[in-house]
Design a protein around this motif. Sequence first.
Motif, PDB file in Angstrom:
ATOM      1  N   TYR A   1       0.863  -1.181   0.000  1.00  0.00           N
ATOM      2  CA  TYR A   1       0.000   0.000   0.000  1.00  0.00           C
ATOM      3  C   TYR A   1       0.899   1.230   0.000  1.00  0.00           C
ATOM      4  CZ  TYR A   1      -3.615   3.278   1.574  1.00  0.00           C
ATOM      5  OH  TYR A   1      -4.475   4.343   1.683  1.00  0.00           O
ATOM      6  N   GLY A   2       0.969   1.906  -1.124  1.00  0.00           N
ATOM      7  CA  GLY A   2       1.906   3.005  -1.333  1.00  0.00           C
ATOM      8  C   GLY A   2       1.925   4.113  -0.306  1.00  0.00           C
ATOM      9  N   PRO A   3       0.772   4.626   0.138  1.00  0.00           N
ATOM     10  CA  PRO A   3       0.784   5.754   1.061  1.00  0.00           C
ATOM     11  C   PRO A   3       1.332   5.461   2.458  1.00  0.00           C
ATOM     12  CG  PRO A   3      -1.327   5.621  -0.076  1.00  0.00           C
ATOM     13  CD  PRO A   3      -0.571   4.364  -0.397  1.00  0.00           C
ATOM     14  N   ALA A   4       1.469   4.195   2.829  1.00  0.00           N
ATOM     15  CA  ALA A   4       1.913   3.877   4.194  1.00  0.00           C
ATOM     16  C   ALA A   4       2.954   2.752   4.162  1.00  0.00           C
ATOM     17  CB  ALA A   4       0.725   3.456   5.056  1.00  0.00           C
ATOM     18  N   ALA A   5       4.086   3.005   4.812  1.00  0.00           N
ATOM     19  CA  ALA A   5       5.119   1.975   4.904  1.00  0.00           C
ATOM     20  C   ALA A   5       4.622   0.796   5.730  1.00  0.00           C
ATOM     21  CB  ALA A   5       6.386   2.564   5.527  1.00  0.00           C
ATOM     22  N   ASN A   6       5.164  -0.389   5.456  1.00  0.00           N
ATOM     23  CA  ASN A   6       4.831  -1.594   6.222  1.00  0.00           C
ATOM     24  C   ASN A   6       3.334  -1.876   6.259  1.00  0.00           C
ATOM     25  OD1 ASN A   6       7.576  -2.073   6.872  1.00  0.00           O
ATOM     26  ND2 ASN A   6       7.418  -0.471   8.420  1.00  0.00           N
ATOM     27  N   THR A   7       2.686  -1.654   5.128  1.00  0.00           N
ATOM     28  CA  THR A   7       1.246  -1.849   5.015  1.00  0.00           C
ATOM     29  C   THR A   7       0.933  -2.446   3.644  1.00  0.00           C
ATOM     30  OG1 THR A   7       0.884   0.077   6.423  1.00  0.00           O
ATOM     31  CG2 THR A   7      -0.989  -0.672   5.135  1.00  0.00           C
ATOM     32  N   ASP A   8      -0.010  -3.372   3.621  1.00  0.00           N
ATOM     33  CA  ASP A   8      -0.455  -3.961   2.360  1.00  0.00           C
ATOM     34  C   ASP A   8      -1.915  -3.646   2.110  1.00  0.00           C
ATOM     35  OD1 ASP A   8       1.954  -5.114   1.699  1.00  0.00           O
ATOM     36  OD2 ASP A   8       1.359  -7.167   2.186  1.00  0.00           O
ATOM     37  N   TYR A   9      -2.269  -3.656   0.844  1.00  0.00           N
ATOM     38  CA  TYR A   9      -3.652  -3.604   0.413  1.00  0.00           C
ATOM     39  C   TYR A   9      -4.050  -5.053   0.159  1.00  0.00           C
ATOM     40  CZ  TYR A   9      -7.694  -1.342  -1.598  1.00  0.00           C
ATOM     41  OH  TYR A   9      -8.957  -0.882  -1.814  1.00  0.00           O
ATOM     42  N   VAL A  10      -5.141  -5.501   0.712  1.00  0.00           N
ATOM     43  CA  VAL A  10      -5.559  -6.895   0.594  1.00  0.00           C
ATOM     44  C   VAL A  10      -6.933  -6.945  -0.070  1.00  0.00           C
ATOM     45  CG1 VAL A  10      -5.945  -9.058   1.824  1.00  0.00           C
ATOM     46  CG2 VAL A  10      -4.298  -7.411   2.722  1.00  0.00           C
ATOM     47  N   LEU A  11      -7.049  -7.794  -1.092  1.00  0.00           N
ATOM     48  CA  LEU A  11      -8.293  -7.946  -1.832  1.00  0.00           C
ATOM     49  C   LEU A  11      -8.739  -9.398  -1.761  1.00  0.00           C
ATOM     50  CD1 LEU A  11     -10.314  -6.554  -3.834  1.00  0.00           C
ATOM     51  CD2 LEU A  11      -8.779  -7.300  -5.664  1.00  0.00           C
ATOM     52  N   MET A  12      -9.997  -9.631  -1.384  1.00  0.00           N
ATOM     53  CA  MET A  12     -10.554 -10.981  -1.330  1.00  0.00           C
ATOM     54  C   MET A  12     -11.759 -11.044  -2.264  1.00  0.00           C
ATOM     55  SD  MET A  12     -12.042 -13.252   1.877  1.00  0.00           S
ATOM     56  CE  MET A  12     -13.212 -12.018   2.432  1.00  0.00           C
ATOM     57  N   VAL A  13     -11.768 -12.074  -3.107  1.00  0.00           N
ATOM     58  CA  VAL A  13     -12.868 -12.305  -4.037  1.00  0.00           C
ATOM     59  C   VAL A  13     -13.373 -13.715  -3.802  1.00  0.00           C
ATOM     60  CG1 VAL A  13     -13.453 -12.581  -6.472  1.00  0.00           C
ATOM     61  CG2 VAL A  13     -11.951 -10.717  -5.766  1.00  0.00           C
ATOM     62  N   GLY A  14     -14.691 -13.883  -3.773  1.00  0.00           N
ATOM     63  CA  GLY A  14     -15.219 -15.223  -3.545  1.00  0.00           C
ATOM     64  C   GLY A  14     -16.635 -15.417  -4.029  1.00  0.00           C
ATOM     65  N   THR A  15     -17.017 -16.672  -4.042  1.00  0.00           N
ATOM     66  CA  THR A  15     -18.345 -17.078  -4.470  1.00  0.00           C
ATOM     67  C   THR A  15     -19.359 -16.754  -3.377  1.00  0.00           C
ATOM     68  OG1 THR A  15     -17.369 -18.859  -5.748  1.00  0.00           O
ATOM     69  CG2 THR A  15     -19.707 -19.054  -5.256  1.00  0.00           C
ATOM     70  N   PRO A  16     -20.498 -16.152  -3.752  1.00  0.00           N
ATOM     71  CA  PRO A  16     -21.516 -15.840  -2.751  1.00  0.00           C
ATOM     72  C   PRO A  16     -22.139 -17.112  -2.175  1.00  0.00           C
ATOM     73  CG  PRO A  16     -22.311 -15.336  -4.961  1.00  0.00           C
ATOM     74  CD  PRO A  16     -20.885 -15.735  -5.095  1.00  0.00           C
ATOM     75  N   ARG A  17     -22.633 -16.994  -0.950  1.00  0.00           N
ATOM     76  CA  ARG A  17     -23.292 -18.127  -0.285  1.00  0.00           C
ATOM     77  C   ARG A  17     -24.691 -18.365  -0.854  1.00  0.00           C
ATOM     78  NH1 ARG A  17     -21.292 -18.784   5.447  1.00  0.00           N
ATOM     79  NH2 ARG A  17     -19.313 -17.678   5.442  1.00  0.00           N
ATOM     80  N   GLN A  18     -25.317 -17.331  -1.374  1.00  0.00           N
ATOM     81  CA  GLN A  18     -26.672 -17.425  -1.891  1.00  0.00           C
ATOM     82  C   GLN A  18     -26.639 -17.926  -3.343  1.00  0.00           C
ATOM     83  OE1 GLN A  18     -25.247 -14.692  -0.630  1.00  0.00           O
ATOM     84  NE2 GLN A  18     -26.209 -14.550   1.374  1.00  0.00           N
TER      85      GLN A  18
END
Length: 150
Positions: A20-37
């Motif tokens: 994550y560019g604006p903050a040192a020692n920080t990541d941007y995390v993205l989760m994608v998944g199948t809906p339960r419905q």
Amino acid sequence: ADADSLLPVASKAAIVSWPYGPAANTDYVLMVGTPRQSNVTTMRVWRKIAPYEGGGQWVYMPVDEGNHYPLPLITQAYLPMAYHSGVALIVGDDNVVWQSVDQGITWRKSTTYALPSSVQGVVTSMTTDTQGRLWLLTTDGQLWKGAVDQ
């Protein structure tokens, strides 16, 4: 809907992270998944900013009428996802590569990252290396290494 009902099916989710560019020692995390419905036609997308020392709050990215480019439902068994050159990528049904340039809010079919027609089988995993190359593995045992012309 309550937050629990918006979580993806545990066995059908993929996570990718990048600095994550604006903050040192920080990541941007993205989760994608199948809906339960069973009546949902789009994937569930969550994201968070995660400091290395812990913490960060997961935020659900709702699909509303203003978003004309949600990630469509992916029904295949695998959810190969990677982050490359500022773009989140996921391989969907029929080996279509979907990309998001806004950290998972909108998704479009990619022409830049389209797979070669000679790819056999279904892509099971995708990653990048320190030299900026993408790597793909398929159910037919093919290992692909590629670079995107910039």
